[in-house]
Structure formats: structure tokens, C-alpha cells
Design a protein around this motif. Sequence first.
Motif, PDB file in Angstrom:
ATOM      1  N   VAL A 110       1.449  -1.370  -0.248  1.00 46.07           N
ATOM      2  CA  VAL A 110      -0.130  -0.598  -0.386  1.00 46.07           C
ATOM      3  C   VAL A 110       0.415   0.989  -0.050  1.00 46.07           C
ATOM      4  CG1 VAL A 110      -1.529   1.563   1.260  1.00 46.07           C
ATOM      5  CG2 VAL A 110      -1.911  -1.439   1.441  1.00 46.07           C
ATOM      6  N   PRO A 111       0.825   1.872  -1.238  1.00 44.25           N
ATOM      7  CA  PRO A 111       1.517   3.215  -1.047  1.00 44.25           C
ATOM      8  C   PRO A 111       1.777   4.283   0.301  1.00 44.25           C
ATOM      9  CG  PRO A 111       0.928   2.741  -2.717  1.00 44.25           C
ATOM     10  CD  PRO A 111      -0.074   1.835  -2.523  1.00 44.25           C
ATOM     11  N   GLY A 112       2.220   4.509   1.118  1.00 44.71           N
ATOM     12  CA  GLY A 112       2.179   5.843   1.519  1.00 44.71           C
ATOM     13  C   GLY A 112       2.085   5.122   3.798  1.00 44.71           C
ATOM     14  N   TYR A 113       2.246   3.959   2.918  1.00 51.82           N
ATOM     15  CA  TYR A 113       2.123   2.417   4.631  1.00 51.82           C
ATOM     16  C   TYR A 113       3.596   2.489   4.920  1.00 51.82           C
ATOM     17  CZ  TYR A 113       1.822  -0.441   8.061  1.00 51.82           C
ATOM     18  OH  TYR A 113       1.171  -1.379   8.913  1.00 51.82           O
ATOM     19  N   SER A 114       3.725   2.875   6.336  1.00 51.07           N
ATOM     20  CA  SER A 114       4.459   2.716   6.566  1.00 51.07           C
ATOM     21  C   SER A 114       4.653   2.564   8.394  1.00 51.07           C
ATOM     22  CB  SER A 114       6.006   3.778   6.654  1.00 51.07           C
ATOM     23  OG  SER A 114       6.897   4.049   7.515  1.00 51.07           O
ATOM     24  N   LEU A 115       5.582   1.481   8.872  1.00 53.54           N
ATOM     25  CA  LEU A 115       5.923   1.293  10.299  1.00 53.54           C
ATOM     26  C   LEU A 115       6.556   2.877  10.844  1.00 53.54           C
ATOM     27  CD1 LEU A 115       6.872  -2.541  10.762  1.00 53.54           C
ATOM     28  CD2 LEU A 115       4.770  -0.610  11.108  1.00 53.54           C
ATOM     29  N   ASP A 116       6.929   3.663  10.739  1.00 56.07           N
ATOM     30  CA  ASP A 116       8.005   4.960  10.285  1.00 56.07           C
ATOM     31  C   ASP A 116       7.088   5.832  11.069  1.00 56.07           C
ATOM     32  OD1 ASP A 116      10.639   3.667  10.391  1.00 56.07           O
ATOM     33  OD2 ASP A 116      10.917   4.418   8.221  1.00 56.07           O
ATOM     34  N   ARG A 117       5.773   5.849  10.495  1.00 55.07           N
ATOM     35  CA  ARG A 117       4.996   6.669  10.561  1.00 55.07           C
ATOM     36  C   ARG A 117       3.906   7.101  12.359  1.00 55.07           C
ATOM     37  NH1 ARG A 117       1.925   8.388   5.359  1.00 55.07           N
ATOM     38  NH2 ARG A 117       1.366  10.069   6.955  1.00 55.07           N
ATOM     39  N   MET A 118       4.570   5.594  13.321  1.00 48.20           N
ATOM     40  CA  MET A 118       3.805   5.036  14.435  1.00 48.20           C
ATOM     41  C   MET A 118       4.719   4.616  14.587  1.00 48.20           C
ATOM     42  SD  MET A 118       1.175   3.011  11.944  1.00 48.20           S
ATOM     43  CE  MET A 118       1.554   2.725  11.107  1.00 48.20           C
ATOM     44  N   ILE A 119       4.276   4.844  16.439  1.00 52.60           N
ATOM     45  CA  ILE A 119       5.596   4.081  17.773  1.00 52.60           C
ATOM     46  C   ILE A 119       3.861   3.449  18.458  1.00 52.60           C
ATOM     47  CG2 ILE A 119       5.982   5.423  19.915  1.00 52.60           C
ATOM     48  CD1 ILE A 119       6.195   7.847  18.310  1.00 52.60           C
ATOM     49  N   PRO A 120       4.592   1.784  18.586  1.00 55.00           N
ATOM     50  CA  PRO A 120       4.439   0.687  18.809  1.00 55.00           C
ATOM     51  C   PRO A 120       5.026   1.169  20.672  1.00 55.00           C
ATOM     52  CG  PRO A 120       5.389   0.181  16.850  1.00 55.00           C
ATOM     53  CD  PRO A 120       6.058   1.603  17.554  1.00 55.00           C
ATOM     54  N   PHE A 121       3.880   0.871  21.217  1.00 51.71           N
ATOM     55  CA  PHE A 121       4.039   1.145  22.507  1.00 51.71           C
ATOM     56  C   PHE A 121       3.794   0.103  23.649  1.00 51.71           C
ATOM     57  CE2 PHE A 121      -0.444   2.523  22.291  1.00 51.71           C
ATOM     58  CZ  PHE A 121      -0.645   2.544  23.616  1.00 51.71           C
ATOM     59  N   ALA A 122       3.215  -1.529  23.076  1.00 52.35           N
ATOM     60  CA  ALA A 122       3.069  -2.087  23.856  1.00 52.35           C
ATOM     61  C   ALA A 122       2.468  -3.974  23.076  1.00 52.35           C
ATOM     62  CB  ALA A 122       1.308  -2.155  25.377  1.00 52.35           C
ATOM     63  N   ARG A 123       2.238  -4.371  23.344  1.00 53.30           N
ATOM     64  CA  ARG A 123       2.411  -5.916  23.079  1.00 53.30           C
ATOM     65  C   ARG A 123       1.268  -6.289  23.846  1.00 53.30           C
ATOM     66  NH1 ARG A 123       6.166 -10.611  21.424  1.00 53.30           N
ATOM     67  NH2 ARG A 123       5.901 -10.821  23.960  1.00 53.30           N
ATOM     68  N   ILE A 124       0.156  -6.563  23.706  1.00 53.51           N
ATOM     69  CA  ILE A 124      -0.239  -7.696  24.769  1.00 53.51           C
ATOM     70  C   ILE A 124      -0.646  -8.447  24.919  1.00 53.51           C
ATOM     71  CG2 ILE A 124      -1.634  -5.598  25.495  1.00 53.51           C
ATOM     72  CD1 ILE A 124      -3.849  -5.965  23.477  1.00 53.51           C
ATOM     73  N   THR A 125      -0.454  -9.614  23.346  1.00 49.38           N
ATOM     74  CA  THR A 125      -0.930 -10.961  23.493  1.00 49.38           C
ATOM     75  C   THR A 125       0.259 -11.505  22.220  1.00 49.38           C
ATOM     76  OG1 THR A 125      -2.373 -11.118  21.487  1.00 49.38           O
ATOM     77  CG2 THR A 125      -3.322 -10.121  23.179  1.00 49.38           C
ATOM     78  N   LYS A 126       0.131 -13.032  22.428  1.00 46.78           N
ATOM     79  CA  LYS A 126       1.190 -13.194  21.421  1.00 46.78           C
ATOM     80  C   LYS A 126       0.340 -15.222  21.318  1.00 46.78           C
ATOM     81  CE  LYS A 126       5.920 -15.460  20.414  1.00 46.78           C
ATOM     82  NZ  LYS A 126       7.248 -15.184  21.330  1.00 46.78           N
TER      83      LYS A 126
END
Length: 351
Positions: free
Chosen positions: A138-154
Motif C-alpha cells: 500500500v503506497p504511503g504505508y510505513s511503520l516509521d510513521r507510528m510508535i508501538p508502545f505495547a504488545r498485549i497478546t501473542k
Amino acid sequence: MLCQDNRQDTRQANSRRLTPSARSRTRSRSLLALLAPIALSGMVAASPFVSTGVQADYPVRDIRLIVPWPAGGGADAISRKISNLAEQDLPKSIYVENIGGAITATGLMQLSKARPDGHTVGVMTYDSIITLPRGNLVPGYSLDRMIPFARITKEADAIVVSKQSGYENYEQLIEAARANPGTVRIGVAPRGSGPYLAVRRLEAAAGVEFNVITYPGSSTAEAEALLSGEIDGAISSLGDFSGILESGDAQGIVEFSSEQNPSYPEVPPMSELGGNLETGSFIVLAVPKGTPDEVVSTLENAYHTAYETPEFQKWITGVGVTPSWLGGDEVNAWIEDYQQKTFTAMDELGL
């Protein structure tokens, strides 16, 4: 000197021509000009924003949680449950908005474009972190534009077979696939997804060939295909098939994990069967890039408090999902490592 005297005479003449009301407006404008710097300094001192741009009484309005899947799925249910508990530690509510499409990109691109003030949070899954970045889908989609702050499940992927398939355990399934290549029908999510990678890695590890049938959307379509006899087995999390597992119409025969799932003690982990294949999904929370550290910390603390409540722990294990917390720097390091290992496996399989 003559020119200067002329300008002074002109100003005096103009001043005499002003009406009383005009002279009053002129004095008012002059007074406002003098008071403006003082007023501005007072506003800065009284402003609820500190020098970093963080609102002192955050949050000041309800928090929007973007779930990039349609309502009713596993990620939606888990996100709603933990957010209902997290908002109890905040002065405002957290409301969910389901924005499906483009395998999570539609919703998460809205997240990345939102004002970075902590009032918009998003849910990231396997597709958000692996499928989309891997294929630049998807053009424009980038993880660099977001800040992950928690993982709650695996939660690990698993193979679930229908009762009518005739397979009672993992060994029988593999023996049938080895004896008759391409005849055992396995349903998975489309190419690029976690379950699709899992079935291809299983084929390579076990030396077998399945008849792989893909189903877009949630695992609901695969569950229906299992019940109708359209497929023999399917790969997704055990929690995704909890309904047909509880009814007895299907059974789990292996979970791609190194640990036993306490919610499904009858389903052996792959490590118990001599394999080391580990695949699965997860739920990660993120905010737009640029969100102040203090705000991110407030959100992380609220969700961590919710995660540790007995209510959430009992509920999450009850639906067959493994709680697994990572916060702050830990989750970002984990994402980087997970991407590297997964992309390497994809390279080896030519995916």
C-alpha cells in the motif's frame, strides 16, 4: 532640515483634522499595541500546554481506538476488552472505531495521519508488521510513521481439523499428505499472511505437499468450510476456532509453539512432536509518530494496569489466547527481531 520641518507641519495638520472619535480610536489602537506583549505573556503562563507541547491534563477528550479489522473478530474483541479496563485508569473514555480494508493499512494510515496528541491509538497485527512492509503493498504505508508502545497478546497458529476429515492427530495428517501429495486440503488466509507462511514452512519442514486453499477476511470463512467439508483442516489460532472446537465439530491437532497452551491442554505444541516451527499472531498498540513521551507513558501505564487485572487475565485465557506483555523499548526491539527472522524464512521459501 526643510524637509523635516515640512513633515512635522504635515503631521500636525493631519492631527488637527482628526475628529474626536477618530482620535479616540487612534489612542485605543496604540494602547492595544502596548498591551499585546503583556497579554501574550500572560496567556503563555496560563496555557495548559507545557514547553514540549503536552497537555497538562491529558487526556482532554475521549480517546479513539482504531481497530483495522471489521467488528466481531478476535482482534476486535481483545482490543475492546482491554480498552474497557484501561479507561478506568483515565479521566476519559476509550471508544473503538473499526476501519477495515487493505489488510489493516486503511485504518493504520488514518492513525499515522492523526494529530500526535495521544487521542488516537491503533491496533497492529501480523499483517501490519509483516505482510504490508514485506510487499510494499500500500503506497504511503510505513511503520516509521507510528510508535508501538505495547504488545498485549501473542497467540500461536494451530492446525484444526474437522471431525468428518477422519484425521485424529497430527501424525495421521502428515502421513496422508506424504502418501498422497496435494490431496489433503488446508485452508489459510491469503498469500503473505501468517497462516499462509506457516503452511509453506510446514510443507518444507515435513517434506509434504498440501492442497492449500486461501480464504480472504477473518477465520470465519475457514470455520464454515471446515463444517461443510470443503476443507480437511485449517490454520489459524485456536481462539479463532473456539466455537467449533467447543461444539466438537472440529479439534486442534497441533499448535505451532514451544509451550503448552493452558487453555487447550489437549492440543500438543509442535515442540512436543519433535518440531521447532513457531508461528502466530499478536496484538500491538501504537500511536502516531511525534506523540510526546509523557503521553505515550500515560497510555502504556493505563493499558499495563488493565493487562494485569485478574479480570483480563481470566478473560483472555478463557478465549484461548496467550497474554504476553511487552512495553516501550521492548516491543520495538521485538518487532525488529521478528521481522528479520520472518523475512529470512520468506526468502528461503521464495515468498
